[in-house]
Each structure stands twice: as structure tokens, then as C-alpha cells.
Design an enzyme around this catalytic site. Structure first.
Site, PDB file in Angstrom:
ATOM      1  N   SER A  32       0.846  -1.188   0.000  1.00  0.00           N
ATOM      2  CA  SER A  32       0.000   0.000   0.000  1.00  0.00           C
ATOM      3  C   SER A  32       0.883   1.240   0.000  1.00  0.00           C
ATOM      4  CB  SER A  32      -0.875   0.004   1.258  1.00  0.00           C
ATOM      5  OG  SER A  32      -1.551   1.240   1.439  1.00  0.00           O
TER       6      SER A  32
ATOM      7  N   TYR B 139      -3.262  -0.577  10.443  1.00  0.00           N
ATOM      8  CA  TYR B 139      -3.027  -0.954   9.049  1.00  0.00           C
ATOM      9  C   TYR B 139      -1.638  -0.495   8.597  1.00  0.00           C
ATOM     10  CZ  TYR B 139      -4.101  -1.606   4.061  1.00  0.00           C
ATOM     11  OH  TYR B 139      -4.091  -2.017   2.752  1.00  0.00           O
TER      12      TYR B 139
END
Length: 275
Positions: free
Chosen positions: A134, A147
Site C-alpha cells: 500500500s 493498518y
């Protein structure tokens, strides 16, 4: 190309679903795994071989990979580790057990599957291990500490593995998407409700001002791309003779990658804090 085999995890929707369709269209034999058996059944109805692999259940990782290897005669050309969830909330409000749960699904399960795949690829003398990371694997965002930390850990482990695999014929590659159409916001709600006591938080007023972002469908984000944008980079990662170590996806990823290289930490912190 039809003899090439690819295991993709997290195929019930979003990036995994698009990747499974896209790579099958290119002639790959795709094993499209899902966490839940009902999603696996749906994938089989769509014509895929679909072993159940739940990153939080080590037995399913072993059994799912065995199912793949039994079908291929013991070989596997590539694995695309995908499928993760978020638990939004301030770091100070995130219980350690909640963080541990995120790491189990977003990091430890990926590591377990990767470790089990490596001996297969060593024996055959080649392979590709692609990790779906990501933009939050190299920059941070407020309220996303769980996250972010799981993706930073993934990037560190993957970069180390890439260097260690030099000379083995095994390529290790990161894909780093920014905003991509998926169900990650909706899927994060149960985890937020389970772990974050926002009403008892010192930041309650901030939560009250932000909850609409979690619960309301605001449509596409600025610069958001469809999941097919990730599949395009996956094609390069799997089919290029000399794949890059990492592939950016979306304009924000390119922008933040450049800013991280040129800005001092305090300046980048200020920019990120402005949201």
C-alpha cells in the site's frame, strides 16, 4: 502461458477478484482462494479452482497450498499475497489484542504462506512472490496506525527477502496501491466497533467529527482507480523478464513517494497532518 500457475489470496472482491479474472484472461491457471468457504464456492461457480485460505488460520494455509500443489503436480509459478483489513482508530485507543489481530491477517499469515511456497519454488528453480502492499507501506496516515504498521512490517520483511533470494531464480516484488475501489472501508467497520471504545476516548470529539467518513458512502475518492489498475501492475510483476522490486499504483502513491524522498520528516508530518 497456459501452463503457468498462480495462487491469489483474498479473491472474494476488489483487487483479488479483478486479479483472478485478469490473469486467467491472460492464460494463467489461477487458483483464486478466499477466506470464507461460501466465497470459495462462488469462485468455483465462476470457473476457478478455489482453495480456502484464511490468513488467521494456519491449518487452512497448509491445506490450501497442498490442494494447489496436488492439482499442479507439485509446482507453483507465482503467488500473489493479497487480502487484508483495517481497524481505524487512534493508536492510543487501539488495544494490543486488536493490533495483534490485524497483524495475524495482514502480516503473519502472509509470512506463513510465503515460507511454505519458497521450498516449492527452490526445487523448480524459479518463482514470483508478489506482495500487495500500500501507499501506507511507506508513509503514514492518522487514525490508521494498525493498518500502517502491518504494511510497514510487510515492506521491511519483503525487502529483506528479496535480497536473500538473489541467485535463486525467485523474484520478490511489492505492489503499492493508493486509493483503489474496494470494500476495505465497509469491512473495517466491525473491527472498529469491536476494538475501539471511541465514546470513552480522550479524542471523543474528534471521533464524532470523523465517523461519517467511516459509515457513509462518499463515492469515489479523489484519484481513486478501479482494481484493474492493480492487475495491470501485477501483469508486469509476473510477466516481465526482469521485474521491478516495487510498482506504484495511483497518482498519490507516486506523489508521496517523491515527497518522502525530498521533504524533511517534520515537513512531511505537517503535510500529512493536514489530511
Amino acid at each position: 502461458m497456459s501452463d503457468r500457475s498462480l495462487l491469489i489470496t483474498g479473491c472474494s472482491s476488489g483487487i483479488g477478484w479483478d486479479a483472478a479474472q485478469g490473469m486467467r484472461a491472460r492464460g494463467w491457471r489461477v487458483f483464486a482462494s478466499c477466506r470464507k468457504e461460501e466465497d470459495c464456492a462462488r469462485m468455483r461457480e465462476a470457473g476457478f479452482e478455489s482453495p480456502r485460505i484464511d490468513y488467521e488460520d494456519g491449518a487452512t494455509i497448509t491445506a490450501g497450498l497442498k490442494e494447489v500443489l496436488d492439482a499442479t503436480g507439485g509446482t507453483l509459478d507465482a503467488v500473489f499475497n493479497n487480502g487484508a483489513f483495517a481497524c481505524p482508530g487512534a493508536v492510543e485507543d487501539l488495544p494490543t489484542d486488536g493490533l495483534r489481530e490485524v497483524f495475524e491477517a495482514n502480516f503473519f499469515g502472509w509470512h506463513e504462506l510465503t515460507r511454505q511456497v519458497i521450498p516449492v519454488m527452490r526445487r523448480q528453480g524459479h518463482g514470483r512472490i508478489v506482495q500487495n502492499s500500500s501507499i501506507l507501506g511507506f508513509v503514514v496516515a492518522q487514525w490508521r496506525g494498525a493498518y500502517v504498521s502491518s504494511k510497514w512490517a510487510l515492506e521491511g520483511l519483503t525487502d529483506t527477502l528479496r535480497i536473500e533470494m538473489r541467485g535463486t531464480g525467485i523474484h520478490v516484488i511489492l505492489i503499492e496501491p493508493g486509493p483503489v475501489t474496494s470494500k476495505i472501508r465497509v469491512n473495517s467497520i466491525p473491527h472498529f466497533e469491536r476494538w475501539i471504545d471511541w465514546k470513552g476516548s480522550a479524542r471523543r470529539e474528534q471521533y464524532e467529527g470523523l465517523l461519517h467518513r467511516l459509515y457513509e458512502d462518499r463515492g469515489r475518492d479523489t484519484f481513486e482507480l478501479p482494481a484493474s489498475a492493480v492487475t495491470k501492475k501485477l501483469v508486469r510483476a509476473l510477466e516481465s523478464p526482469r521485474p521491478r522490486p516495487r510498482y506504484y499504483v495511483t497518482t498519490p502513491t507516486y506523489l508521496m513517494g517523491a515527497l518522502k524522498r525530498v521533504l524533511p520528516t517534520r515537513a512531511l508530518d505537517w503535510l500529512i497532518s493536514k489530511g
